[in-house]
Design a protein around this motif. Structure first.
Motif, PDB file in Angstrom:
ATOM      1  N   UNK A 120      -2.170 -15.255  -6.115  1.00 19.75           N
ATOM      2  CA  UNK A 120      -0.928 -15.233  -5.352  1.00 19.75           C
ATOM      3  C   UNK A 120      -0.513 -13.798  -5.108  1.00 19.75           C
ATOM      4  N   UNK A 121      -0.164 -13.482  -3.844  1.00 18.08           N
ATOM      5  CA  UNK A 121       0.352 -12.150  -3.507  1.00 18.08           C
ATOM      6  C   UNK A 121       1.661 -12.291  -2.752  1.00 18.08           C
ATOM      7  N   UNK A 122       2.591 -11.394  -3.049  1.00 22.49           N
ATOM      8  CA  UNK A 122       3.870 -11.338  -2.339  1.00 22.49           C
ATOM      9  C   UNK A 122       4.062  -9.913  -1.876  1.00 22.49           C
ATOM     10  N   UNK A 123       4.062  -9.719  -0.541  1.00 20.62           N
ATOM     11  CA  UNK A 123       4.069  -8.376   0.036  1.00 20.62           C
ATOM     12  C   UNK A 123       2.831  -7.650  -0.489  1.00 20.62           C
ATOM     13  N   UNK A 124       2.970  -6.384  -0.776  1.00 19.87           N
ATOM     14  CA  UNK A 124       1.866  -5.637  -1.385  1.00 19.87           C
ATOM     15  C   UNK A 124       2.226  -5.196  -2.799  1.00 19.87           C
ATOM     16  N   UNK A 125       3.368  -5.704  -3.309  1.00 18.95           N
ATOM     17  CA  UNK A 125       3.883  -5.220  -4.592  1.00 18.95           C
ATOM     18  C   UNK A 125       3.543  -6.130  -5.752  1.00 18.95           C
ATOM     19  N   UNK A 126       3.295  -7.424  -5.500  1.00 19.92           N
ATOM     20  CA  UNK A 126       3.137  -8.371  -6.598  1.00 19.92           C
ATOM     21  C   UNK A 126       1.866  -9.187  -6.411  1.00 19.92           C
ATOM     22  N   UNK A 127       1.046  -9.252  -7.453  1.00 24.37           N
ATOM     23  CA  UNK A 127      -0.189 -10.044  -7.429  1.00 24.37           C
ATOM     24  C   UNK A 127      -0.314 -10.796  -8.744  1.00 24.37           C
ATOM     25  N   UNK A 128      -0.593 -12.100  -8.652  1.00 23.17           N
ATOM     26  CA  UNK A 128      -0.796 -12.941  -9.828  1.00 23.17           C
ATOM     27  C   UNK A 128      -2.170 -13.589  -9.731  1.00 23.17           C
ATOM     28  N   UNK A 129      -2.997 -13.421 -10.761  1.00 18.84           N
ATOM     29  CA  UNK A 129      -4.335 -14.008 -10.793  1.00 18.84           C
ATOM     30  C   UNK A 129      -4.495 -14.787 -12.090  1.00 18.84           C
ATOM     31  N   UNK A 130      -4.789 -16.103 -11.980  1.00 15.69           N
ATOM     32  CA  UNK A 130      -4.903 -16.973 -13.147  1.00 15.69           C
ATOM     33  C   UNK A 130      -6.172 -17.819 -13.060  1.00 15.69           C
ATOM     34  N   UNK A 131      -6.707 -18.194 -14.226  1.00 11.43           N
ATOM     35  CA  UNK A 131      -7.851 -19.093 -14.309  1.00 11.43           C
ATOM     36  C   UNK A 131      -7.592 -20.100 -15.423  1.00 11.43           C
ATOM     37  N   UNK A 132      -8.156 -21.324 -15.272  1.00  9.68           N
ATOM     38  CA  UNK A 132      -7.980 -22.313 -16.326  1.00  9.68           C
ATOM     39  C   UNK A 132      -8.387 -23.708 -15.898  1.00  9.68           C
ATOM     40  N   UNK A 133      -7.854 -24.721 -16.601  1.00 12.06           N
ATOM     41  CA  UNK A 133      -8.168 -26.124 -16.354  1.00 12.06           C
ATOM     42  C   UNK A 133      -6.897 -26.954 -16.502  1.00 12.06           C
ATOM     43  N   UNK A 134      -6.921 -28.181 -15.946  1.00 10.78           N
ATOM     44  CA  UNK A 134      -5.762 -29.071 -16.021  1.00 10.78           C
ATOM     45  C   UNK A 134      -6.232 -30.517 -16.089  1.00 10.78           C
ATOM     46  N   UNK A 135      -5.370 -31.384 -16.662  1.00 11.99           N
ATOM     47  CA  UNK A 135      -5.631 -32.816 -16.745  1.00 11.99           C
ATOM     48  C   UNK A 135      -4.371 -33.577 -16.352  1.00 11.99           C
ATOM     49  N   UNK A 136      -4.549 -34.703 -15.653  1.00  8.57           N
ATOM     50  CA  UNK A 136      -3.420 -35.568 -15.298  1.00  8.57           C
ATOM     51  C   UNK A 136      -3.808 -37.009 -15.562  1.00  8.57           C
ATOM     52  N   UNK A 137      -3.009 -37.696 -16.414  1.00  7.98           N
ATOM     53  CA  UNK A 137      -3.290 -39.078 -16.784  1.00  7.98           C
ATOM     54  C   UNK A 137      -2.275 -40.047 -16.193  1.00  7.98           C
ATOM     55  N   UNK A 138      -1.494 -39.575 -15.236  1.00 11.99           N
ATOM     56  CA  UNK A 138      -0.522 -40.421 -14.565  1.00 11.99           C
ATOM     57  C   UNK A 138       0.893 -39.997 -14.887  1.00 11.99           C
ATOM     58  N   UNK A 139       1.796 -40.151 -13.879  1.00 15.93           N
ATOM     59  CA  UNK A 139       3.220 -39.828 -14.020  1.00 15.93           C
ATOM     60  C   UNK A 139       3.379 -38.411 -14.581  1.00 15.93           C
ATOM     61  N   UNK A 140       4.185 -38.264 -15.638  1.00 15.69           N
ATOM     62  CA  UNK A 140       4.432 -36.930 -16.202  1.00 15.69           C
ATOM     63  C   UNK A 140       3.511 -36.630 -17.373  1.00 15.69           C
ATOM     64  N   UNK A 141       2.424 -37.381 -17.496  1.00 10.22           N
ATOM     65  CA  UNK A 141       1.440 -37.119 -18.553  1.00 10.22           C
ATOM     66  C   UNK A 141       0.414 -36.130 -18.006  1.00 10.22           C
ATOM     67  N   UNK A 142       0.776 -34.863 -18.043  1.00 11.69           N
ATOM     68  CA  UNK A 142      -0.065 -33.802 -17.487  1.00 11.69           C
ATOM     69  C   UNK A 142      -0.184 -32.666 -18.488  1.00 11.69           C
TER      70      UNK A 142
END
Length: 361
Positions: free
Chosen positions: A214-236
């Motif tokens: 994610x970049x906003x203008x030229x001043x802010x940059x966010x770089x992330x890596x990982x994994x996610x799971x979703x088992x339904x509704x708010x079970x994430x």
């Protein structure tokens, strides 16, 4: 023009019109727009949403089979505010749909959508906790999604305009990519790039190999890596880590963990940030974080109420629009100081004996 030529042209044109009419009828029967529309509405209803169209979907044959959608509205059930409004959309289908009758979307196009973050938050907050049904298969979109001239709002407040979104092929165990760009109310550009590999295994939707940039203008940059799971509704659940690079403040180690909801606790986000002048270790509902941040630059003036949060943070400076906060310290929940009534009173000072000055004899 000779009579025989006029008759020939009349026969050819009539035959062509008949063939076109037959083709349109065949396309309507084979594509079955009512069935596909009902399928989309059923899928939305299973997620607690209502999908409606201003007019029935109409089939198209050229340049490829498609269903044209007009006046798209997506709302939470029994809600007054729609989550999404779009002038028109199109579901492109592969030619094999005409032969095999299978429902496979090759491309989804949406023109001028308007997404309301408040309505989205209300729908998400109303989801029941605990596991719910997860789709048995991931819907295939062979050529991806294309969104043009979109807007993201919170009520009447514009958050992001001129939104352009493109995505790649969506299929199980296949690398998926998405890019999105837009401009905030001041015209500052924002860009998001996301890639991951989706799959359904053991009754859960798995998102592996997540890479977010994610970049906003030229001043802010966010770089992330990982994994996610979703088992339904708010079970994430999710775990993402990486770097936050701010041109004026330095580079920060960032760690984000999402914990699923249960009978006693909502979906919870843990955020850790460690770098020069800023340190944070916070636990809070993710949508409350979004709402708190937006209230710093509210149309009616800044609202500085702190959302339900547990943890502590020391932040040198926050700039949000015309609001600037310096030296912010947050301690809440288990890490908050004890109330005055339960604190141990300070020890009373010992009385000081008067000192009699000594005089010379």
């Amino acid at each position: 023009m000779p009579r025989w030529l006029r008759i020939t042209l009349l026969i050819v044109s009539s035959t062509t019109l008949v063939l076109v009419a037959v083709a349109l009828i065949a396309v309507h029967l084979l594509l079955q727009p009512e069935r596909i529309t009902a399928m989309l509405q059923a899928q939305a209803r299973s997620a607690g949403l209502e999908l409606s169209l201003a007019s029935p979907a109409t089939p198209a044959l050229f340049p490829r089979p498609a269903l044209e959608l007009e006046g798209i509205t997506l709302s939470a059930q029994n809600a007054n505010m729609p989550i999404l409004l779009a002038a028109r959309g199109s579901l492109a289908l592969p030619w094999r749909t005409l032969v095999h009758g299978e429902t496979v979307i090759s491309q989804m196009q949406i023109d001028s959508p308007r997404v309301d973050l408040d309505a989205l938050q209300s729908w998400f907050a109303g989801l029941p906790s605990g596991p719910a049904a997860v789709p048995k298969t991931i819907p295939r979109i062979d050529a991806g999604v294309h969104v043009t001239r979109g807007t993201l709002v919170r009520g009447n407040q514009l958050l992001l305009g001129d939104v352009e979104l493109k995505s790649g092929r969506l299929a199980p165990e296949h690398g998926f990519w998405l890019t999105m760009s837009g401009k905030d109310p001041k015209g500052t550009p924002t860009e998001l790039r996301l890639s991951l590999t989706p799959n359904i295994k053991g009754g859960a939707l798995q998102l592996d190999n997540i890479e977010l940039h994610l970049t906003h203008s030229t001043a802010l940059t966010l770089a992330l890596k990982g994994n996610a799971r979703w088992r339904g509704a708010a079970d994430a659940s999710a775990r993402l880590s990486g770097k936050l690079d701010h041109a004026d403040a330095g580079v920060y180690d960032t760690d984000i963990t999402l914990t699923p909801a249960d009978e006693s606790s909502p979906l919870m986000l843990a955020l850790k940030l460690d770098g020069p002048n800023n340190h944070a270790d916070l636990h809070l509902p993710p949508l409350a974080l979004i709402n708190w941040w937006s209230e710093l630059d509210h149309d009616d003036g800044p609202r500085l109420a702190v959302p339900p949060v547990n943890g502590q943070a020391q932040i040198a400076q926050i700039d949000a629009g015309e609001i600037s906060i310096e030296g912010l310290t947050i301690r809440a929940g288990a890490d908050a100081p004890a109330p005055a009534s339960t604190a141990t009173p300070p020890a009373k000072p010992s009385p000081v004996k008067p000192v009699t000055p000594r005089t010379s004899p």
